[in-house]
Design a protein around this motif. Structure first.
Motif, PDB file in Angstrom:
ATOM      1  N   ALA A   1       0.806  -1.233   0.000  1.00 56.79           N
ATOM      2  CA  ALA A   1       0.000   0.000   0.000  1.00 56.79           C
ATOM      3  C   ALA A   1       0.839   1.284   0.000  1.00 56.79           C
ATOM      4  O   ALA A   1       0.507   2.219  -0.730  1.00 56.79           O
ATOM      5  CB  ALA A   1      -0.959  -0.021   1.183  1.00 56.79           C
ATOM      6  N   PRO A   2       1.929   1.382   0.791  1.00 52.65           N
ATOM      7  CA  PRO A   2       2.678   2.649   0.802  1.00 52.65           C
ATOM      8  C   PRO A   2       3.243   3.024  -0.558  1.00 52.65           C
ATOM      9  O   PRO A   2       3.469   4.202  -0.827  1.00 52.65           O
ATOM     10  CB  PRO A   2       3.811   2.380   1.799  1.00 52.65           C
ATOM     11  N   TRP A   3       3.482   2.031  -1.435  1.00 50.54           N
ATOM     12  CA  TRP A   3       4.060   2.340  -2.755  1.00 50.54           C
ATOM     13  C   TRP A   3       2.977   2.489  -3.823  1.00 50.54           C
ATOM     14  O   TRP A   3       3.221   3.017  -4.875  1.00 50.54           O
ATOM     15  CB  TRP A   3       5.066   1.267  -3.148  1.00 50.54           C
TER      16      TRP A   3
ATOM     17  N   ASP B   1       0.097   4.011  -3.073  1.00 47.31           N
ATOM     18  CA  ASP B   1      -0.545   5.285  -2.759  1.00 47.31           C
ATOM     19  C   ASP B   1       0.540   6.204  -2.195  1.00 47.31           C
ATOM     20  O   ASP B   1       0.739   6.295  -0.996  1.00 47.31           O
ATOM     21  CB  ASP B   1      -1.670   5.052  -1.732  1.00 47.31           C
ATOM     22  N   GLN B   2       1.265   6.877  -3.109  1.00 47.42           N
ATOM     23  CA  GLN B   2       2.448   7.620  -2.682  1.00 47.42           C
ATOM     24  C   GLN B   2       2.203   9.097  -2.447  1.00 47.42           C
ATOM     25  O   GLN B   2       3.103   9.800  -2.006  1.00 47.42           O
ATOM     26  CB  GLN B   2       3.560   7.456  -3.714  1.00 47.42           C
ATOM     27  N   GLY B   3       0.984   9.565  -2.758  1.00 46.11           N
ATOM     28  CA  GLY B   3       0.693  10.992  -2.607  1.00 46.11           C
ATOM     29  C   GLY B   3       0.916  11.463  -1.179  1.00 46.11           C
ATOM     30  O   GLY B   3       0.901  10.664  -0.244  1.00 46.11           O
ATOM     31  N   PRO B   4       1.133  12.755  -0.988  1.00 53.26           N
ATOM     32  CA  PRO B   4       1.404  13.262   0.357  1.00 53.26           C
ATOM     33  C   PRO B   4       0.132  13.402   1.207  1.00 53.26           C
ATOM     34  O   PRO B   4       0.232  13.570   2.422  1.00 53.26           O
ATOM     35  CB  PRO B   4       2.030  14.631   0.086  1.00 53.26           C
ATOM     36  N   GLU B   5      -1.061  13.379   0.566  1.00 49.68           N
ATOM     37  CA  GLU B   5      -2.318  13.580   1.300  1.00 49.68           C
ATOM     38  C   GLU B   5      -2.559  12.453   2.285  1.00 49.68           C
ATOM     39  O   GLU B   5      -2.382  11.292   1.958  1.00 49.68           O
ATOM     40  CB  GLU B   5      -3.490  13.611   0.312  1.00 49.68           C
ATOM     41  N   ARG B   6      -3.002  12.787   3.516  1.00 49.83           N
ATOM     42  CA  ARG B   6      -3.301  11.749   4.498  1.00 49.83           C
ATOM     43  C   ARG B   6      -4.792  11.599   4.742  1.00 49.83           C
ATOM     44  O   ARG B   6      -5.264  10.518   5.073  1.00 49.83           O
ATOM     45  CB  ARG B   6      -2.573  12.040   5.800  1.00 49.83           C
ATOM     46  N   ARG B   7      -5.575  12.660   4.595  1.00 50.88           N
ATOM     47  CA  ARG B   7      -7.011  12.555   4.861  1.00 50.88           C
ATOM     48  C   ARG B   7      -7.668  11.613   3.858  1.00 50.88           C
ATOM     49  O   ARG B   7      -7.435  11.729   2.660  1.00 50.88           O
ATOM     50  CB  ARG B   7      -7.673  13.927   4.741  1.00 50.88           C
ATOM     51  N   PRO B   8      -8.499  10.671   4.345  1.00 53.77           N
ATOM     52  CA  PRO B   8      -9.096   9.685   3.427  1.00 53.77           C
ATOM     53  C   PRO B   8      -9.913  10.334   2.316  1.00 53.77           C
ATOM     54  O   PRO B   8      -9.938   9.829   1.195  1.00 53.77           O
ATOM     55  CB  PRO B   8      -9.976   8.832   4.345  1.00 53.77           C
TER      56      PRO B   8
ATOM     57  N   ARG C   1      -7.893  11.371  -0.777  1.00 50.38           N
ATOM     58  CA  ARG C   1      -7.292  10.344  -1.657  1.00 50.38           C
ATOM     59  C   ARG C   1      -8.381   9.310  -1.922  1.00 50.38           C
ATOM     60  O   ARG C   1      -8.361   8.194  -1.411  1.00 50.38           O
ATOM     61  CB  ARG C   1      -6.051   9.724  -1.019  1.00 50.38           C
TER      62      ARG C   1
ATOM     63  N   ALA D   1      -7.660   5.354  -3.139  1.00 47.32           N
ATOM     64  CA  ALA D   1      -7.198   4.432  -2.094  1.00 47.32           C
ATOM     65  C   ALA D   1      -8.326   4.132  -1.115  1.00 47.32           C
ATOM     66  O   ALA D   1      -8.582   2.973  -0.770  1.00 47.32           O
ATOM     67  CB  ALA D   1      -6.005   5.036  -1.360  1.00 47.32           C
ATOM     68  N   SER D   2      -9.045   5.185  -0.676  1.00 47.38           N
ATOM     69  CA  SER D   2     -10.103   4.988   0.310  1.00 47.38           C
ATOM     70  C   SER D   2     -11.212   4.113  -0.240  1.00 47.38           C
ATOM     71  O   SER D   2     -11.704   3.208   0.454  1.00 47.38           O
ATOM     72  CB  SER D   2     -10.689   6.327   0.735  1.00 47.38           C
TER      73      SER D   2
ATOM     74  N   MET E   1     -10.227   0.438  -0.443  1.00 46.62           N
ATOM     75  CA  MET E   1     -10.222  -0.185   0.877  1.00 46.62           C
ATOM     76  C   MET E   1     -11.646  -0.445   1.356  1.00 46.62           C
ATOM     77  O   MET E   1     -11.947  -1.528   1.869  1.00 46.62           O
ATOM     78  CB  MET E   1      -9.473   0.716   1.873  1.00 46.62           C
TER      79      MET E   1
END
Lengths: 259, 223
Positions: free
Chosen positions: A121-123, A125-132, A135, A138-139, A142
């Motif tokens: 997953a870390p590779w 979804d590499q964008g800097p955004e953390r709020r679900p 992004r 990815a959200s 999941m």
């Protein structure tokens, strides 16, 4: 810290002789209401942990761990079921696109992609955004994965015949009336006890005498003439005693007249 | 008195820096449920560890009675369940704890995912966490066989059939786990060894790495 010439050690060890004071770090300038883990936070955490533990113990006391009868590999009619957290993987193999000639898809490809994506997953979804919400790809993937796991588990639980499952695994338990006259007769029959056990519930060489559903007459016949793996004419007693014992056996360990 | 003992050990082993590293770290406001109740989602990781400790302790006590061979395994579990004082509670703790650890780990994984905490610089800790997830599933799978009752045996038969269906390595994986062609005495002792030695060893190593990294990097900041 002292460096270079003049360093002092404890004895001939490598431990510095100079003692450092054991004082906590200062968090007062950290942002927000930061507090120390030890002992402030840990104390509260322990209290929550104690409540959690009490709830957990209540669960174990109210619902003892299940135990079915001993494994019998020859019982091919048993409907298997894995533990609940594997049900979604198990259910996947029941669909047409993932069973029969396509078993590889259900057993390896789909779980492999899902767990592989989780691991990487870390590779992915590499964008800097953390709020679900920021992004969405990815959200939503999941959320879709969690929904599929819940759906598959639900379907598996729904399609399983729980009553049949409870019956097929139940421990067959006979209550033998050891106060009865018939049991007294049994205790004198050393030949019978040698194989079927002093409690009539089976031993090293033979099963419990109640295992099969025979009538009183059939039991007498077997005791007199033997059966495959059981010699004939082992009973030592009168015909009357034989009849009482046979009736007791045919009635699954209870005196028939008590009913 | 305690202080004297501490000083005596500290003079010889210099444990103060180690003690401060283990005990002394910050709990930021955004992960502290006392300040924001919604921060309880940050507790799932700690609860997973708590249940893991319960699993290790109850498992240690279970092995005091359990006998890993096909003749005595079932009898020993039956005895533990029905005759041993509080045996039913210890076995119950291990049984329910196995489910609970999966639930807590699932919630912890979702928390880390939806707060985006796996992003740079915490990629490695995420990978180690997913490996812990796999080890836990392996512990669940191998532990399920050990009581050697009907559901245990046939769930393992099905599980190994699925493993066998994997291309190339399937047959090898099944032979390695089952210890031969049939699922029997060898399978039980192998699953016991894997459940009690191999996987817990891997788990402790991974947990150590997991905790070292979280302490080194600190918890991810507020969203």
């Amino acid at each position: 810290m002292h460096r270079g010439k003049g360093m002092k050690f404890v004895g001939d060890s490598r431990i510095p002789a100079e003692r450092k004071p054991n004082i906590p770090k200062d968090y007062s300038e950290y942002p927000g209401k930061t507090e120390a883990f030890w002992p402030n936070f840990l104390l509260r955490e322990w209290m929550v942990g104690a409540v959690f533990l009490v709830g957990f113990l209540c669960l174990t006391v109210a619902h003892p761990a299940p135990l079915e009868r001993m494994a019998d590999p020859t019982d091919s009619g048993y409907i298997p079921l894995p533990d609940w957290y594997f049900l979604f993987l198990y259910q996947l193999l029941k669909y047409e696109f993932a069973s029969g000639p396509y078993t590889v898809i259900g057993a390896v490809v789909i779980p492999g992609i899902a767990f592989g994506a989780l691991l990487l997953a870390p590779w992915l979804d590499q964008g800097p955004e953390r709020r679900p919400i920021r992004r969405p790809i990815a959200s939503s993937i999941m959320l879709l994965a969690v929904a599929s796991v819940i759906f598959l588990t639900w379907e598996s639980v729904d399609q399983h015949d729980w009553e049949a499952a409870a019956q097929q695994g139940a421990i067959v338990d006979f209550e033998v009336d050891e106060e009865s006259y018939a049991f007294e007769i049994w205790t004198t029959q050393q030949n019978c006890i040698n194989c079927h056990g002093g409690d009539m519930l089976g031993g090293a060489a033979a099963p419990a005498v109640f295992e099969s559903d025979y009538s009183k007459e059939e039991v007498i016949d077997i005791i007199k003439n033997g059966a495959p793996g059981m010699p004939a004419d082992q009973f030592e007693g009168t015909d009357e005693e034989l009849e009482i014992l046979a009736a007791f056996i045919a009635n699954d360990g209870q005196d028939p007249e008590d009913d | 008195m305690l202080q004297k003992i501490y000083d005596w050990i500290d003079e010889r082993l210099d444990i103060t820096p180690m003690w401060r590293d283990i005990a002394d770290h910050e709990v930021p406001e955004h992960v502290n449920p006392a300040h924001h109740f919604s921060a309880f989602v940050y507790c799932f990781g700690g609860l997973t560890f708590f249940v893991t400790v319960i699993q290790i302790l109850s498992g240690m006590f279970l092995t005091m009675y359990y006998v890993p061979d096909i003749i005595h395994a079932y009898e020993s579990v039956y005895f533990l369940q029905n005759e041993v004082t509080h045996g039913v509670i210890v076995r119950g703790m291990h049984h329910w704890g196995a489910s609970l650890v999966i639930v807590m780990m699932f919630l912890h994984t979702l928390r880390v995912f939806f707060t985006g905490s796996y992003k740079k610089p915490r990629e490695l800790n995420w990978v180690v966490g997913v490996l812990i997830f796999f080890v836990m599933l392996g512990l669940g799978f191998t532990g399920y066989l050990l009581p050697w009752d009907m559901k245990a045996y046939f769930a393992t038969v099905v599980g190994l059939e699925i493993a066998e269906s994997a291309p190339v390595i399937g047959g090898f994986a099944k032979a390695l786990l089952a210890g031969g062609e049939i699922i029997g005495a060898q399978t039980l002792t192998r699953f016991f060894a894997i459940h009690v030695f191999f996987l817990p060893g891997a788990l402790l190593g991974l947990l150590g790495a997991h905790f070292y990294m979280i302490r080194k990097q600190g918890i991810s900041g507020p969203l």
